[in-house]
Structures are given as C-alpha cells and as structure tokens.
Design an enzyme around this catalytic site. Sequence first.
Site, PDB file in Angstrom:
ATOM      1  N   GLU A   1      25.219   7.953   3.532  1.00 42.00           N
ATOM      2  CA  GLU A   1      24.226   8.214   2.483  1.00 42.00           C
ATOM      3  C   GLU A   1      22.831   7.869   2.997  1.00 42.00           C
ATOM      4  OE1 GLU A   1      25.388   6.482  -1.258  1.00 42.00           O
ATOM      5  OE2 GLU A   1      26.924   8.018  -1.525  1.00 42.00           O
TER       6      GLU A   1
ATOM      7  N   GLY B   1      28.285  18.283  -6.165  1.00 43.06           N
ATOM      8  CA  GLY B   1      29.244  18.329  -7.265  1.00 43.06           C
ATOM      9  C   GLY B   1      30.624  18.433  -6.653  1.00 43.06           C
TER      10      GLY B   1
ATOM     11  N   SER C   1      25.447  17.138  -0.220  1.00 45.34           N
ATOM     12  CA  SER C   1      26.829  16.782  -0.546  1.00 45.34           C
ATOM     13  C   SER C   1      27.736  18.024  -0.487  1.00 45.34           C
ATOM     14  CB  SER C   1      26.869  16.070  -1.896  1.00 45.34           C
ATOM     15  OG  SER C   1      28.095  15.432  -2.100  1.00 45.34           O
TER      16      SER C   1
END
Lengths: 234, 234
Positions: free
Chosen positions: B192, B88, B120
Amino acid sequence: MMRRLLLISNSTQHGTGYLDHCMAEILDLLGDVRRVAFVPFALSDREGYADVVAERFRREGIEVARVTADEAGQRTVEDAEAVFTGGGNTFRLLDVLQRTGLLDIVSRRARAGMPYFGASAGSNIAAPTIRTTNDMPIVEPASFRSLDLVPFQINPHYLDPEPGSTHMGETREQRLQEYLEENDTPVVGLREGGWIRVEGAGGRLGGLHSARIFRRGRPPEERSAGGPLDDLLA
Amino acid sequence: MMRRLLLISNSTQHGTGYLDHCMAEILDLLGDVRRVAFVPFALSDREGYADVVAERFRREGIEVARVTADEAGQRTVEDAEAVFTGGGNTFRLLDVLQRTGLLDIVSRRARAGMPYFGASAGSNIAAPTIRTTNDMPIVEPASFRSLDLVPFQINPHYLDPEPGSTHMGETREQRLQEYLEENDTPVVGLREGGWIRVEGAGGRLGGLHSARIFRRGRPPEERSAGGPLDDLLA
C-alpha cells in the site's frame, strides 16, 4: 438428504497439533469407520500431504487411503467408508475434482449418507459454489460449482475486523456483503476453532466460538457454539 | 508496445483522502489530458462511485465521463483520452468488462498508447490474468484472462506477514508461492502506498515502499521505490 457431514474451519488451531482441536468430533462422526479416503488436491505435494494425514489418523487407529487423480481414485471414493478433504487452495482442489469426475462421485456418495468431513478448502467445497473462499484464484476451474451438500455458503477462517488496522484492503465482512450484492445464498462465517456438524436435516455449530451468519437484506447474526443451524439447512 | 500506464496498489492511503497520495503521479501521467473515462464496475453502485471520482478530479480541473455497460460505454472508451479503472471486486469488474466487450477495447487502446491508470482491482486487471487478486470470487467471469498490458502479475495491497499472528490462514507470501507452484509468470507484490509507472518498454516503482518480486524457483526479491522495473517488462 441422508448427509452426515463435518465442516471444519481450520485443520490446525494455533498452539495445538494437526486436527487435535476437532479430533473428538471427527471420531464421533466416523463411529465404527476405521478407514478414510483422503483427498489431497488442495496442496501441491499430494503424497507428502497424505503422509501427514495418515500419520495423524494412525494415532486414532484409523487407516488413510490417498485418493489419486485417476480412475483408481474414482474407485477409492466409490468404495470409501468416509471421505476427508484437506485444506489448501480451493481453486486448485476444485479444478482437479472437476477434471477427474471425482466431484460428482464424492457429491453423490455424501448425499447418500457416506460421512464426509473437510477442513478449510475441504469445507468450502461442501457449499453450492466456492464463491466465498478466501483463497487466491491461482488455477482456473471450469466452473465455481462445487459439492453442493448444504444450501448455504461457508467462509472458513472467518476473521473479525481488526480494531485500529491501517490496512485499506476490505474486511472479511465487507467481502461477504459484496458477495450478497451479487448472490442471495446465505453465508456462514466460521471462525477458527469452529465447525458445522450436519446429520440429515439437522445441524449444529460446534467448537470454540460463535459463527456469524450473513443474509441478503438483513444485519449479520451471531449463532452460539453448540446451537442449532437447522433453519439454514431447510 | 506504446503503453503508458500507472498501476496503483490502493486508491486511499490510511489517513489521507481518495487518491491524494498518488495524484501528483496521475497528473504527470495525464499531462495535457483534461477528460478521463472512468470504469466503475468493481463496485455495485456505479453512479455513486463515478460521482466520488468526478468530484475528486474536479479539484484538479479534470472532467470524468462514466463508462456504462453498453454500446455507449464502448464509444466512451473508443473516444477516451485516458481511462481510469477504480478498485473494488476484481471478479465483478472483469465479468462486466468481458460481457460488454469493453475488455478488448480498453486493452487495444492502452496498447496503442492511451494513458491507462488503475487502483487495486483496476491494477489487477492490467496483468495477463486476475490469478493474483486478493478478492473473493463473488462472481464467475467467463475467464480469468484480463487486459494483459504488462507481462507480470500484480498483487496489490501486498501485506508482509504479521509477527505473532495466531491466525492460521495463509500469509500473502504463502499464497503467492502457491501461485508459482501452478504458474510461472512473475508477480509484483505492491505494498500500500506504492505504484508501477510504465512508459513503453521502461518502468519504475513509485511511492512509499519497496515492492516484493516473486519468481518461480528464486527467493523473493525486494525492489526499492524509485528503482527501475525494466527487466520485468522485457
């Protein structure tokens, strides 16, 4: 507030030279001014940066004075006919402005009517805070509070979502919606090629594209290039 | 340091479900652990976020306890067998962890060997500071100091420059080079699909792609998936 501002999304438009796409608007803001104080702190190489800017404005018959991070820099801003802040990293820029006391001096003079223009990071700092910068927080400033020359936030280099992207990072719109979850100051998403011109209580959007306005509790709104932004300045 | 860490670039890989691409590695980290404390502060809707995470781990036979921003949350972390921090906004996440005192508790327990995993923003905060987050500074934490579980910075969702892009914003590599102008802690650019697994003094890169290592005064270096990262942990 007497402010006379030009807040540019990006200093270089793809395929053109430095400040070329907005120079006519800069010259219109400057009028008879023939000497500009340049704030180079968003980049690491301040002297090299100032040389590039001086070279660009020499072609317009305008002299550039580099603002230094010391008392001489304070005097340069106190005596300036106009101030330009170049792009780079917003956190690094704000940190130097805060530590040198230049933030308050630039803010006071711009509020009193001295023409101020900025590109990218230099536009970010015209807002109340830098909370809508795209930049990496490589330096920790004492506070996110910035020049506070307009009552809205600016997101320069605003990017529309890329259709078909497989990258899972947040889109710009998602990031600005997250901003509005935590804050209720409106945000102008300023696409590349665009700018905001402010004269006193009035303002309008200039440049190539519409801008996208984000406000808490409302769907995003498109504003046409050339159209007024007075409601956001009230 | 006894640390047992799994630092994941992104929680959802394009085309697959939440945590699917890294669940085998998570289960390997957890071993016999059947209850995980979840830190949801990077998103605004903490309850909804915890529900999604609980549902995902239920399929693995693992129970999830939501960490709350109060004394009960402190006890949840003190008693946890493992902690997971979801992605987030990194600034929002760090601000809550600092204000509640949870930052120090999570850091102390992870340094003592409690398994910690994050995705993340949850990986960003495992570094000494959040200075290499990609996130917008929508909230102003008291400091950029974070969990400090590894001696390098992490840049999740690392993106290679896009060939032919006309966008004038900085590339990720340019941003990280600007970081190194101001700081000398190395940075792992974690693409990623990738992750970092740490067990005590040793570590290795896992997942789909190589990672890009940025160090001051050296050209960037590619590290292969599956290869060691021990030198960066020393």
